[in-house]
Design an enzyme around this catalytic site. Structure first.
Site, PDB file in Angstrom:
ATOM      1  N   ARG A 161       1.034  -1.078  -0.075  1.00  0.00           N
ATOM      2  CA  ARG A 161       0.010   0.013   0.075  1.00  0.00           C
ATOM      3  C   ARG A 161       0.953   1.289  -0.076  1.00  0.00           C
ATOM      4  O   ARG A 161       0.570   2.108  -0.499  1.00  0.00           O
ATOM      5  CB  ARG A 161      -0.878  -0.066   1.303  1.00  0.00           C
ATOM      6  CG  ARG A 161      -2.014  -1.000   1.045  1.00  0.00           C
ATOM      7  CD  ARG A 161      -2.874  -1.290   2.230  1.00  0.00           C
ATOM      8  NE  ARG A 161      -4.087  -2.205   1.785  1.00  0.00           N
ATOM      9  CZ  ARG A 161      -4.893  -2.661   2.750  1.00  0.00           C
ATOM     10  NH1 ARG A 161      -4.769  -2.220   4.053  1.00  0.00           N
ATOM     11  NH2 ARG A 161      -5.999  -3.359   2.354  1.00  0.00           N
ATOM     12  N   LYS A 170     -18.192 -18.843  -0.203  1.00  0.00           N
ATOM     13  CA  LYS A 170     -19.851 -19.003  -0.033  1.00  0.00           C
ATOM     14  C   LYS A 170     -20.524 -18.342  -1.196  1.00  0.00           C
ATOM     15  O   LYS A 170     -20.242 -16.909  -1.343  1.00  0.00           O
ATOM     16  CB  LYS A 170     -20.043 -18.614   1.353  1.00  0.00           C
ATOM     17  CG  LYS A 170     -19.810 -19.417   2.318  1.00  0.00           C
ATOM     18  CD  LYS A 170     -20.410 -18.947   3.804  1.00  0.00           C
ATOM     19  CE  LYS A 170     -20.186 -20.166   4.680  1.00  0.00           C
ATOM     20  NZ  LYS A 170     -20.714 -19.543   5.963  1.00  0.00           N
ATOM     21  N   GLY A 185      -8.746 -10.369  -1.196  1.00  0.00           N
ATOM     22  CA  GLY A 185      -7.912 -10.809  -0.422  1.00  0.00           C
ATOM     23  C   GLY A 185      -7.355 -12.252  -0.760  1.00  0.00           C
ATOM     24  O   GLY A 185      -5.759 -12.295  -0.945  1.00  0.00           O
ATOM     25  N   GLY A 193     -12.392  -4.824   0.250  1.00  0.00           N
ATOM     26  CA  GLY A 193     -14.010  -4.494   0.440  1.00  0.00           C
ATOM     27  C   GLY A 193     -14.322  -3.601  -0.863  1.00  0.00           C
ATOM     28  O   GLY A 193     -15.329  -3.644  -1.652  1.00  0.00           O
TER      29      GLY A 193
HETATM   30  P1  ADP Z   1     -11.460 -13.473  -1.604  1.00  0.00           P
HETATM   31  O1  ADP Z   1     -10.998 -13.135  -0.398  1.00  0.00           O
HETATM   32  O2  ADP Z   1     -10.439 -13.355  -2.775  1.00  0.00           O
HETATM   33  O3  ADP Z   1     -12.755 -12.568  -2.145  1.00  0.00           O
HETATM   34  P2  ADP Z   1     -12.924 -15.595  -0.629  1.00  0.00           P
HETATM   35  O4  ADP Z   1     -12.670 -15.121   0.881  1.00  0.00           O
HETATM   36  O5  ADP Z   1     -14.309 -15.461  -1.116  1.00  0.00           O
HETATM   37  O6  ADP Z   1     -12.084 -14.944  -1.676  1.00  0.00           O
HETATM   38  O7  ADP Z   1     -12.839 -17.323  -0.621  1.00  0.00           O
HETATM   39  C1  ADP Z   1     -11.666 -17.692  -0.442  1.00  0.00           C
HETATM   40  C2  ADP Z   1     -11.959 -18.983   0.618  1.00  0.00           C
HETATM   41  O8  ADP Z   1     -12.661 -19.712  -0.151  1.00  0.00           O
HETATM   42  C3  ADP Z   1     -10.584 -19.657   0.748  1.00  0.00           C
HETATM   43  O9  ADP Z   1     -10.296 -19.766   2.183  1.00  0.00           O
HETATM   44  C4  ADP Z   1     -10.785 -21.253   0.197  1.00  0.00           C
HETATM   45  O10 ADP Z   1     -10.216 -22.137   0.940  1.00  0.00           O
HETATM   46  C5  ADP Z   1     -12.212 -21.341   0.291  1.00  0.00           C
HETATM   47  N1  ADP Z   1     -12.607 -22.353  -0.764  1.00  0.00           N
HETATM   48  C6  ADP Z   1     -12.478 -22.473  -2.041  1.00  0.00           C
HETATM   49  N2  ADP Z   1     -13.089 -23.340  -2.831  1.00  0.00           N
HETATM   50  C7  ADP Z   1     -13.622 -24.133  -1.599  1.00  0.00           C
HETATM   51  C8  ADP Z   1     -14.143 -25.398  -1.501  1.00  0.00           C
HETATM   52  N3  ADP Z   1     -14.617 -26.097  -2.509  1.00  0.00           N
HETATM   53  N4  ADP Z   1     -14.599 -25.914  -0.291  1.00  0.00           N
HETATM   54  C9  ADP Z   1     -14.379 -25.069   0.919  1.00  0.00           C
HETATM   55  N5  ADP Z   1     -13.443 -23.849   0.820  1.00  0.00           N
HETATM   56  C10 ADP Z   1     -13.434 -23.316  -0.451  1.00  0.00           C
END
Ligand code: ADP
Ligand code: MG
Length: 399
Positions: free
Chosen positions: A38, A199, A357, A380
Protein backbone atom coordinates in the site's frame (compact mmCIF):
# COMPACT_ATOMS: atom_id res chain seq x y z
CA UNK A 1 -14.43 6.17 -17.64
CA UNK A 2 -15.61 8.47 -14.85
CA UNK A 3 -14.51 12.02 -15.42
CA UNK A 4 -12.10 13.20 -12.77
CA UNK A 5 -9.08 15.45 -12.47
CA UNK A 6 -5.61 14.05 -11.99
CA UNK A 7 -2.20 15.41 -11.04
CA UNK A 8 -1.89 16.49 -14.68
CA UNK A 9 -4.57 19.10 -14.02
CA UNK A 10 -2.68 20.73 -11.14
CA UNK A 11 -1.00 23.95 -12.17
CA UNK A 12 1.93 25.47 -10.34
CA UNK A 13 2.04 23.95 -6.85
CA UNK A 14 5.36 25.13 -5.42
CA UNK A 15 4.87 25.94 -1.74
CA UNK A 16 1.23 24.82 -1.79
CA UNK A 17 -0.06 22.35 0.79
CA UNK A 18 -1.41 19.06 -0.63
CA UNK A 19 -3.73 17.00 1.57
CA UNK A 20 -3.24 13.47 0.29
CA UNK A 21 -5.44 10.58 1.45
CA UNK A 22 -3.44 7.37 1.29
CA UNK A 23 -3.90 3.85 2.60
CA UNK A 24 -1.35 3.15 5.33
CA UNK A 25 -3.42 0.54 7.12
CA UNK A 26 -0.56 -1.95 6.96
CA UNK A 27 -0.60 -5.48 8.33
CA UNK A 28 1.77 -5.39 11.33
CA UNK A 29 3.76 -7.96 13.25
CA UNK A 30 5.98 -7.09 16.21
CA UNK A 31 5.97 -3.36 15.49
CA UNK A 32 6.78 -3.40 11.80
CA UNK A 33 4.80 -3.90 8.63
CA UNK A 34 4.69 -7.35 7.03
CA UNK A 35 3.57 -5.98 3.66
CA UNK A 36 4.23 -2.47 2.32
CA UNK A 37 2.35 -2.83 -1.00
CA UNK A 38 0.00 0.00 0.00
CA UNK A 39 2.89 2.36 0.69
CA UNK A 40 4.46 1.48 -2.64
CA UNK A 41 1.13 2.24 -4.33
CA UNK A 42 1.12 5.76 -2.85
CA UNK A 43 4.77 6.48 -3.65
CA UNK A 44 4.44 7.80 -7.25
CA UNK A 45 1.81 10.36 -6.25
CA UNK A 46 3.62 11.56 -3.14
CA UNK A 47 7.05 11.82 -4.74
CA UNK A 48 5.64 13.60 -7.79
CA UNK A 49 4.05 16.22 -5.54
CA UNK A 50 7.32 16.61 -3.64
CA UNK A 51 9.31 17.02 -6.84
CA UNK A 52 6.86 19.67 -7.94
CA UNK A 53 7.56 21.60 -4.73
CA UNK A 54 4.39 21.02 -2.75
CA UNK A 55 4.29 20.44 0.99
CA UNK A 56 2.61 17.06 1.31
CA UNK A 57 0.40 16.20 4.29
CA UNK A 58 -0.53 12.52 4.42
CA UNK A 59 -3.96 11.57 5.75
CA UNK A 60 -4.58 7.95 6.68
CA UNK A 61 -6.39 5.65 9.06
CA UNK A 62 -4.74 2.85 11.00
CA UNK A 63 -6.80 0.16 12.69
CA UNK A 64 -10.22 0.76 14.23
CA UNK A 65 -9.85 3.21 17.13
CA UNK A 66 -13.56 4.14 16.89
CA UNK A 67 -13.24 7.90 17.31
CA UNK A 68 -10.79 7.98 20.23
CA UNK A 69 -7.04 8.31 20.59
CA UNK A 70 -5.54 4.90 21.04
CA UNK A 71 -1.86 4.60 21.89
CA UNK A 72 -1.40 1.44 19.79
CA UNK A 73 -3.04 2.87 16.66
CA UNK A 74 -1.06 6.00 15.93
CA UNK A 75 0.12 6.37 12.35
CA UNK A 76 3.56 7.04 13.89
CA UNK A 77 3.90 3.25 13.99
CA UNK A 78 4.18 3.13 10.19
CA UNK A 79 6.36 6.24 9.85
CA UNK A 80 9.57 4.17 9.58
CA UNK A 81 8.09 1.89 6.91
CA UNK A 82 6.83 4.85 4.92
CA UNK A 83 10.21 6.61 5.13
CA UNK A 84 11.94 3.47 3.93
CA UNK A 85 9.66 2.99 0.92
CA UNK A 86 9.68 6.68 -0.03
CA UNK A 87 13.44 6.96 0.57
CA UNK A 88 12.79 10.21 2.40
CA UNK A 89 12.46 11.47 5.95
CA UNK A 90 8.98 12.53 6.98
CA UNK A 91 7.71 14.59 9.90
CA UNK A 92 5.13 12.99 12.18
CA UNK A 93 2.40 15.44 13.24
CA UNK A 94 0.29 14.10 16.15
CA UNK A 95 -2.90 15.96 15.16
CA UNK A 96 -5.03 16.61 12.06
CA UNK A 97 -6.05 20.21 12.84
CA UNK A 98 -5.02 23.05 15.14
CA UNK A 99 -1.87 25.01 15.96
CA UNK A 100 0.40 21.94 15.88
CA UNK A 101 -0.55 21.37 12.24
CA UNK A 102 -0.14 25.05 11.44
CA UNK A 103 3.33 25.23 13.05
CA UNK A 104 4.41 22.01 11.34
CA UNK A 105 3.45 23.39 7.94
CA UNK A 106 5.62 26.40 8.75
CA UNK A 107 8.57 24.13 9.49
CA UNK A 108 8.12 21.92 6.42
CA UNK A 109 10.08 23.05 3.38
CA UNK A 110 8.81 22.79 -0.17
CA UNK A 111 8.94 19.13 -1.21
CA UNK A 112 8.77 17.87 2.40
CA UNK A 113 6.26 15.38 3.76
CA UNK A 114 4.24 15.46 6.99
CA UNK A 115 2.31 12.46 8.31
CA UNK A 116 -0.81 13.42 10.27
CA UNK A 117 -2.11 11.15 12.98
CA UNK A 118 -4.80 8.51 12.53
CA UNK A 119 -7.86 10.29 11.12
CA UNK A 120 -10.11 7.77 12.88
CA UNK A 121 -9.03 9.11 16.30
CA UNK A 122 -11.74 11.73 15.69
CA UNK A 123 -15.41 10.67 15.48
CA UNK A 124 -15.95 13.19 12.66
CA UNK A 125 -13.97 10.99 10.28
CA UNK A 126 -16.31 8.00 10.09
CA UNK A 127 -19.36 10.21 10.65
CA UNK A 128 -18.25 12.24 7.60
CA UNK A 129 -18.88 15.37 9.66
CA UNK A 130 -18.56 18.41 7.37
CA UNK A 131 -17.23 20.54 10.26
CA UNK A 132 -14.43 18.04 10.85
CA UNK A 133 -13.64 17.99 7.13
CA UNK A 134 -13.63 21.81 7.00
CA UNK A 135 -11.24 21.86 9.95
CA UNK A 136 -8.74 19.72 8.02
CA UNK A 137 -9.37 21.47 4.71
CA UNK A 138 -8.37 24.81 6.29
CA UNK A 139 -4.71 23.72 6.20
CA UNK A 140 -4.59 22.54 2.57
CA UNK A 141 -4.74 24.14 -0.86
CA UNK A 142 -6.03 21.03 -2.59
CA UNK A 143 -7.02 17.41 -1.90
CA UNK A 144 -5.81 14.26 -3.56
CA UNK A 145 -7.37 10.84 -3.04
CA UNK A 146 -4.96 8.00 -3.72
CA UNK A 147 -6.69 5.39 -1.55
CA UNK A 148 -9.07 3.40 -3.76
CA UNK A 149 -9.15 0.71 -1.07
CA UNK A 150 -10.94 3.15 1.27
CA UNK A 151 -13.19 4.65 -1.44
CA UNK A 152 -16.19 2.45 -0.53
CA UNK A 153 -16.46 4.42 2.72
CA UNK A 154 -18.01 7.88 2.76
CA UNK A 155 -15.76 9.31 5.46
CA UNK A 156 -14.46 12.85 5.94
CA UNK A 157 -11.04 12.20 4.41
CA UNK A 158 -12.24 9.75 1.74
CA UNK A 159 -15.29 11.69 0.56
CA UNK A 160 -16.06 14.88 2.51
CA UNK A 161 -12.84 16.75 1.67
CA UNK A 162 -13.52 16.35 -2.07
CA UNK A 163 -16.55 18.64 -1.67
CA UNK A 164 -14.59 21.37 0.08
CA UNK A 165 -11.25 21.58 -1.71
CA UNK A 166 -10.29 21.20 -5.38
CA UNK A 167 -10.10 17.39 -5.65
CA UNK A 168 -7.89 15.15 -7.75
CA UNK A 169 -7.30 11.43 -8.20
CA UNK A 170 -3.77 10.33 -7.35
CA UNK A 171 -1.75 8.13 -9.68
CA UNK A 172 -2.66 4.86 -7.94
CA UNK A 173 -6.36 5.81 -7.94
CA UNK A 174 -6.11 6.74 -11.60
CA UNK A 175 -4.54 3.38 -12.53
CA UNK A 176 -7.07 1.44 -10.48
CA UNK A 177 -10.05 3.23 -12.03
CA UNK A 178 -8.68 2.77 -15.54
CA UNK A 179 -8.14 -0.96 -14.94
CA UNK A 180 -11.58 -1.46 -13.45
CA UNK A 181 -13.17 0.46 -16.28
CA UNK A 182 -11.37 -1.74 -18.81
CA UNK A 183 -12.65 -4.84 -16.99
CA UNK A 184 -16.32 -4.08 -16.45
CA UNK A 185 -17.14 -0.47 -17.22
CA UNK A 186 -16.37 -0.43 -20.89
CA UNK A 187 -14.67 -3.77 -21.62
CA UNK A 188 -13.61 -5.37 -24.86
CA UNK A 189 -16.00 -8.27 -25.48
CA UNK A 190 -16.47 -11.13 -24.90
CA UNK A 191 -15.96 -10.88 -21.16
CA UNK A 192 -15.49 -13.81 -18.78
CA UNK A 193 -15.87 -13.54 -15.02
CA UNK A 194 -14.43 -16.09 -12.63
CA UNK A 195 -16.17 -16.08 -9.28
CA UNK A 196 -14.96 -18.48 -6.63
CA UNK A 197 -14.31 -18.54 -2.93
CA UNK A 198 -16.18 -20.07 -0.09
CA UNK A 199 -19.82 -19.01 -0.11
CA UNK A 200 -22.56 -17.84 -2.43
CA UNK A 201 -24.14 -15.79 0.37
CA UNK A 202 -21.11 -13.48 0.60
CA UNK A 203 -21.11 -12.80 -3.15
CA UNK A 204 -24.76 -12.78 -4.16
CA UNK A 205 -24.68 -9.13 -5.23
CA UNK A 206 -21.53 -9.79 -7.28
CA UNK A 207 -23.18 -12.67 -9.14
CA UNK A 208 -26.38 -10.70 -9.72
CA UNK A 209 -24.42 -7.83 -11.25
CA UNK A 210 -22.13 -9.99 -13.38
CA UNK A 211 -24.79 -12.10 -15.11
CA UNK A 212 -26.10 -8.95 -16.78
CA UNK A 213 -22.65 -7.82 -17.90
CA UNK A 214 -20.51 -10.76 -18.98
CA UNK A 215 -20.84 -13.45 -21.62
CA UNK A 216 -19.26 -16.21 -19.51
CA UNK A 217 -19.71 -16.68 -15.78
CA UNK A 218 -17.28 -19.27 -14.44
CA UNK A 219 -18.26 -20.44 -10.98
CA UNK A 220 -15.73 -22.31 -8.86
CA UNK A 221 -14.77 -22.75 -5.23
CA UNK A 222 -17.25 -23.68 -2.53
CA UNK A 223 -19.94 -21.60 -4.21
CA UNK A 224 -19.96 -23.96 -7.20
CA UNK A 225 -21.24 -26.66 -4.83
CA UNK A 226 -24.38 -24.65 -4.07
CA UNK A 227 -25.02 -24.24 -7.80
CA UNK A 228 -24.36 -27.93 -8.48
CA UNK A 229 -26.73 -28.90 -5.66
CA UNK A 230 -29.36 -26.57 -7.14
CA UNK A 231 -29.03 -28.54 -10.36
CA UNK A 232 -29.68 -31.77 -8.50
CA UNK A 233 -26.10 -32.95 -8.00
CA UNK A 234 -25.41 -34.77 -4.73
CA UNK A 235 -22.40 -32.93 -3.31
CA UNK A 236 -21.83 -35.20 -0.28
CA UNK A 237 -20.16 -33.46 2.67
CA UNK A 238 -19.06 -30.45 0.61
CA UNK A 239 -19.41 -26.89 1.85
CA UNK A 240 -22.82 -26.05 0.39
CA UNK A 241 -25.59 -23.58 1.17
CA UNK A 242 -28.61 -25.78 0.53
CA UNK A 243 -30.96 -22.99 1.64
CA UNK A 244 -29.80 -20.95 -1.37
CA UNK A 245 -30.98 -23.44 -4.00
CA UNK A 246 -33.74 -21.14 -5.21
CA UNK A 247 -31.37 -18.18 -5.33
CA UNK A 248 -28.83 -20.14 -7.35
CA UNK A 249 -31.53 -21.21 -9.79
CA UNK A 250 -32.77 -17.63 -10.11
CA UNK A 251 -29.25 -16.47 -10.95
CA UNK A 252 -28.93 -19.20 -13.60
CA UNK A 253 -32.31 -18.18 -15.08
CA UNK A 254 -31.29 -14.54 -15.15
CA UNK A 255 -28.04 -15.51 -16.88
CA UNK A 256 -30.01 -17.51 -19.46
CA UNK A 257 -32.15 -14.52 -20.33
CA UNK A 258 -29.14 -12.20 -20.51
CA UNK A 259 -27.23 -14.50 -22.86
CA UNK A 260 -24.62 -15.28 -20.22
CA UNK A 261 -23.28 -18.85 -20.15
CA UNK A 262 -22.79 -20.18 -16.63
CA UNK A 263 -19.92 -22.66 -16.39
CA UNK A 264 -19.99 -25.16 -13.54
CA UNK A 265 -17.34 -27.86 -13.13
CA UNK A 266 -18.16 -31.35 -14.46
CA UNK A 267 -15.21 -33.00 -12.80
CA UNK A 268 -13.98 -32.21 -9.31
CA UNK A 269 -11.23 -33.10 -6.84
CA UNK A 270 -12.68 -34.62 -3.68
CA UNK A 271 -11.40 -35.93 -0.34
CA UNK A 272 -12.80 -37.31 2.89
CA UNK A 273 -10.90 -34.80 5.02
CA UNK A 274 -9.59 -31.29 4.48
CA UNK A 275 -5.87 -31.79 4.94
CA UNK A 276 -2.78 -31.49 2.77
CA UNK A 277 -2.48 -34.42 0.37
CA UNK A 278 -4.95 -36.72 2.19
CA UNK A 279 -4.85 -40.39 1.16
CA UNK A 280 -8.54 -40.17 0.24
CA UNK A 281 -8.03 -37.55 -2.49
CA UNK A 282 -9.36 -38.41 -5.96
CA UNK A 283 -10.79 -36.78 -9.05
CA UNK A 284 -14.23 -37.76 -10.29
CA UNK A 285 -17.26 -36.64 -12.26
CA UNK A 286 -19.58 -34.37 -10.23
CA UNK A 287 -22.20 -37.13 -10.27
CA UNK A 288 -19.85 -39.56 -8.54
CA UNK A 289 -19.17 -37.71 -5.28
CA UNK A 290 -19.71 -40.12 -2.36
CA UNK A 291 -21.76 -39.22 0.74
CA UNK A 292 -18.61 -38.95 2.88
CA UNK A 293 -16.60 -36.89 0.40
CA UNK A 294 -16.08 -33.14 0.01
CA UNK A 295 -15.51 -31.24 -3.22
CA UNK A 296 -12.36 -29.19 -2.58
CA UNK A 297 -11.30 -28.18 -6.08
CA UNK A 298 -12.42 -28.00 -9.70
CA UNK A 299 -11.15 -30.96 -11.73
CA UNK A 300 -8.50 -30.94 -14.49
CA UNK A 301 -10.90 -31.58 -17.40
CA UNK A 302 -13.07 -28.66 -16.39
CA UNK A 303 -9.99 -26.44 -16.10
CA UNK A 304 -8.97 -27.40 -19.63
CA UNK A 305 -12.42 -26.53 -20.94
CA UNK A 306 -12.38 -23.23 -19.02
CA UNK A 307 -9.02 -22.43 -20.54
CA UNK A 308 -10.64 -22.87 -23.97
CA UNK A 309 -13.38 -20.44 -22.92
CA UNK A 310 -10.78 -17.86 -21.90
CA UNK A 311 -9.10 -18.24 -25.29
CA UNK A 312 -12.29 -16.95 -26.93
CA UNK A 313 -12.53 -13.95 -24.57
CA UNK A 314 -10.92 -10.51 -24.65
CA UNK A 315 -11.47 -9.57 -21.01
CA UNK A 316 -11.36 -11.48 -17.72
CA UNK A 317 -12.38 -10.31 -14.28
CA UNK A 318 -11.55 -12.67 -11.43
CA UNK A 319 -12.57 -12.81 -7.78
CA UNK A 320 -12.27 -15.88 -5.58
CA UNK A 321 -10.13 -19.01 -5.79
CA UNK A 322 -11.40 -22.09 -7.67
CA UNK A 323 -10.68 -24.39 -4.75
CA UNK A 324 -9.37 -24.59 -1.21
CA UNK A 325 -6.01 -23.38 -2.51
CA UNK A 326 -4.33 -23.06 0.90
CA UNK A 327 -3.83 -26.85 0.94
CA UNK A 328 -2.21 -28.98 -1.77
CA UNK A 329 -3.37 -30.45 -4.09
CA UNK A 330 -6.53 -28.30 -3.88
CA UNK A 331 -4.63 -25.34 -5.33
CA UNK A 332 -4.35 -27.11 -8.71
CA UNK A 333 -7.32 -25.63 -10.58
CA UNK A 334 -6.65 -22.09 -9.34
CA UNK A 335 -2.98 -22.31 -10.28
CA UNK A 336 -3.64 -23.91 -13.68
CA UNK A 337 -6.39 -21.46 -14.70
CA UNK A 338 -4.35 -18.50 -13.42
CA UNK A 339 -1.41 -19.59 -15.55
CA UNK A 340 -3.60 -19.91 -18.65
CA UNK A 341 -5.00 -16.41 -18.04
CA UNK A 342 -1.49 -15.05 -17.45
CA UNK A 343 -0.18 -16.58 -20.68
CA UNK A 344 -3.12 -15.20 -22.70
CA UNK A 345 -2.51 -11.78 -21.14
CA UNK A 346 1.17 -11.90 -22.02
CA UNK A 347 0.25 -12.90 -25.58
CA UNK A 348 -1.86 -9.76 -25.79
CA UNK A 349 -5.17 -11.54 -26.37
CA UNK A 350 -6.68 -11.01 -22.90
CA UNK A 351 -7.10 -8.09 -20.50
CA UNK A 352 -7.07 -9.66 -17.03
CA UNK A 353 -8.11 -7.90 -13.85
CA UNK A 354 -8.32 -9.66 -10.48
CA UNK A 355 -8.94 -8.68 -6.89
CA UNK A 356 -9.88 -9.94 -3.43
CA UNK A 357 -7.77 -10.81 -0.38
CA UNK A 358 -7.52 -14.54 -0.94
CA UNK A 359 -7.48 -14.14 -4.72
CA UNK A 360 -4.36 -11.98 -4.56
CA UNK A 361 -2.73 -14.55 -2.26
CA UNK A 362 -3.71 -17.35 -4.66
CA UNK A 363 -2.36 -15.53 -7.72
CA UNK A 364 0.89 -14.81 -5.88
CA UNK A 365 1.05 -18.49 -4.98
CA UNK A 366 0.60 -19.32 -8.69
CA UNK A 367 3.47 -16.96 -9.50
CA UNK A 368 1.44 -14.92 -12.00
CA UNK A 369 0.76 -11.70 -10.10
CA UNK A 370 3.00 -9.69 -12.44
CA UNK A 371 1.53 -11.25 -15.59
CA UNK A 372 -2.06 -10.11 -15.11
CA UNK A 373 -3.02 -6.73 -16.56
CA UNK A 374 -4.00 -5.45 -13.12
CA UNK A 375 -4.39 -6.88 -9.65
CA UNK A 376 -6.36 -4.87 -7.14
CA UNK A 377 -5.31 -5.15 -3.52
CA UNK A 378 -8.44 -3.32 -2.38
CA UNK A 379 -10.58 -5.98 -0.67
CA UNK A 380 -13.93 -4.42 0.26
CA UNK A 381 -13.79 -1.64 -2.34
CA UNK A 382 -13.02 -4.13 -5.12
CA UNK A 383 -15.98 -6.34 -4.18
CA UNK A 384 -18.37 -3.38 -4.00
CA UNK A 385 -17.17 -2.33 -7.41
CA UNK A 386 -17.82 -5.88 -8.68
CA UNK A 387 -21.32 -5.53 -7.26
CA UNK A 388 -21.79 -2.61 -9.61
CA UNK A 389 -21.99 -0.04 -6.82
CA UNK A 390 -20.73 3.48 -7.24
CA UNK A 391 -18.05 4.04 -4.58
CA UNK A 392 -18.63 7.31 -2.66
CA UNK A 393 -14.93 8.22 -2.62
CA UNK A 394 -14.80 7.85 -6.42
CA UNK A 395 -18.13 9.57 -7.03
CA UNK A 396 -16.95 12.61 -5.06
CA UNK A 397 -13.98 13.01 -7.41
CA UNK A 398 -16.20 13.35 -10.47
CA UNK A 399 -16.17 16.73 -12.14
P1 ADP B 1 -11.52 -13.45 -1.73
O1 ADP B 1 -10.87 -13.12 -0.40
O2 ADP B 1 -10.51 -13.43 -2.85
O3 ADP B 1 -12.73 -12.58 -2.02
P2 ADP B 1 -13.05 -15.60 -0.58
O4 ADP B 1 -12.71 -15.11 0.78
O5 ADP B 1 -14.44 -15.46 -1.04
O6 ADP B 1 -12.04 -14.96 -1.65
O7 ADP B 1 -12.75 -17.16 -0.68
C1 ADP B 1 -11.55 -17.76 -0.32
C2 ADP B 1 -11.78 -19.03 0.49
O8 ADP B 1 -12.62 -19.95 -0.20
C3 ADP B 1 -10.48 -19.74 0.74
O9 ADP B 1 -10.24 -19.77 2.13
C4 ADP B 1 -10.72 -21.15 0.19
O10 ADP B 1 -10.16 -22.18 0.97
C5 ADP B 1 -12.22 -21.25 0.19
N1 ADP B 1 -12.68 -22.28 -0.74
C6 ADP B 1 -12.52 -22.31 -2.07
N2 ADP B 1 -13.04 -23.44 -2.60
C7 ADP B 1 -13.54 -24.16 -1.57
C8 ADP B 1 -14.22 -25.42 -1.47
N3 ADP B 1 -14.47 -26.18 -2.55
N4 ADP B 1 -14.59 -25.82 -0.23
C9 ADP B 1 -14.34 -25.05 0.84
N5 ADP B 1 -13.72 -23.86 0.81
C10 ADP B 1 -13.32 -23.42 -0.38
MG1 MG C 1 -11.38 -13.70 1.61
Amino acid sequence: MPNFKTLDDLGEITGKVALVRVDLNLPMLGGSATDVTRVEAAKPTVLELCERGAKVLLLAHFGRPKGQRHSTMSTSFVQGDVEEVFGKEIMFIPEVTGPVVEQSIGILGNGDIGLLDNVRFWPGEEANDPEFAKGIAAYGDFYINDAFSAAHRAHATTEGLAHILPAYAGRAMERELAALDAALGNPEQPVAAVVGGAKVSSKLAVLENLVGKVQHLIIGGGMANTFLAARGVDVGKSLCEHDLTATANAIMDKADHAGCTVHLPYDVTVAKEFAANPSSVRTCNVHEVADDEMILDVGPQAVEALGDVLKTCRTLVWNGPMGAFEMEPFDSATVALARIAAALTQDGSLISVAGGGDTVAALNHAGVADDFTYISTAGGAFLEWMEGKELPGVAALRV
